[in-house]
Structure formats: structure tokens, C-alpha cells
Write an enzyme that holds these catalytic residues in place. Structure first.
Site, short mmCIF file in Angstrom:
data_model
loop_
_atom_site.label_atom_id
_atom_site.label_comp_id
_atom_site.label_asym_id
_atom_site.label_seq_id
_atom_site.Cartn_x
_atom_site.Cartn_y
_atom_site.Cartn_z
N CYS A 52 -56.62 -3.47 11.84
CA CYS A 52 -57.96 -3.04 12.23
C CYS A 52 -58.71 -4.25 12.77
CB CYS A 52 -58.72 -2.47 11.03
SG CYS A 52 -58.24 -0.80 10.62
N GLU A 53 -59.48 -4.01 13.81
CA GLU A 53 -60.27 -5.07 14.43
C GLU A 53 -61.32 -5.62 13.46
OE1 GLU A 53 -63.35 -4.66 17.91
OE2 GLU A 53 -61.31 -4.48 18.69
#
Length: 133
Positions: A52-53
Site C-alpha cells: 500500500c502506498e
């Protein structure tokens, strides 16, 4: 107190009633505000979602044959996307989770055409963790 979730049909109707991406984006943010906060002691590396960013955490628990999910993120948009996943998967058994066509459902929502590639990858990382159960 249990979280009251709309059905996947209600979610789809909400998306279809708010046709523009701006309105849908606001809807995602609103859902993110309803996502219960995860206790800070649960925001540990073993619960962190890699890929996930932004920082995101996922806890999967099983009671009898049904699964519950506790998710959280540092960003409102990811929290909203997590709320969508809760609506889809919360309280389901492994067979129901396996047989839900998430790609088709996201297509019906029109969600993926508006998400950045990194955000879509993060979303599918969470989906993959859920489907692996």
C-alpha cells in the site's frame, strides 16, 4: 457495538446515484469516516499491509466459520476503500469470500478507472490477503 453496514446492492446504488467521480470520491471519503479506528497497539508491523502506498493495517479474525476484519489507514481515501471491502466481506464465510467476483463488482462500481495504479495495487493487496484465508 457492531458496525451496521449497507449491503453490496446499496453500495452499488449509492455509486450509481452519484455518477460523477467527484461525487463518488466524496462518497468514499464519507465511508472512510465511518470506518472504526483501530487501536494504536494493533498498528504493528505484523498487521501492516505491504504494497500500500500509505500506511494500512489489516487484522483478520475467525469466529466459528465467519470472518471479521479490522482495517485502518492513515489516509481518508484508503479508509473509504477499506470500508467498501468491509461491506463486501465482513461476516462472510470462506466460501462466500472465495466466490464473490470482486473484479466484476469493482467494474460495476466504476472504481478502478479512477484510482491511481498504486492505489489500485494497494486495494488488491488487501483483497488478496482476505481471499487467502
Amino acid at each position: 457495538m457492531a458496525l451496521s453496514l449497507p449491503t453490496t446492492e446499496q453500495l452499488l446504488n449509492d455509486f450509481q446515484e452519484n455518477k460523477s467521480w467527484d461525487k463518488q470520491y466524496k462518497l468514499i471519503i464519507q465511508w472512510g469516516k465511518k470506518l472504526p479506528d483501530m487501536d494504536s497497539q494493533d498498528k504493528i508491523e505484523t498487521n501492516r499491509v505491504e504494497g500500500c502506498e500509505s500506511l494500512a493495517w489489516l487484522i483478520i479474525e475467525k469466529e466459528e466459520d465467519f470472518y471479521t476484519f479490522n482495517m485502518d489507514s492513515e489516509t481518508r481515501v484508503v479508509k473509504g476503500l477499506m470500508m467498501i471491502l468491509l461491506i463486501i466481506y465482513q461476516g462472510k464465510n470462506a466460501e462466500q469470500i472465495r466466490h464473490f467476483d470482486i473484479h466484476h463488482y469493482f467494474e460495476k462500481l466504476g472504481l478502478l478507472k479512477h484510482l491511481s495504479p498504486s492505489r489500485a495495487n494497494g486495494l488488491f493487496t488487501i483483497v488478496q490477503k482476505i481471499q487467502e484465508i
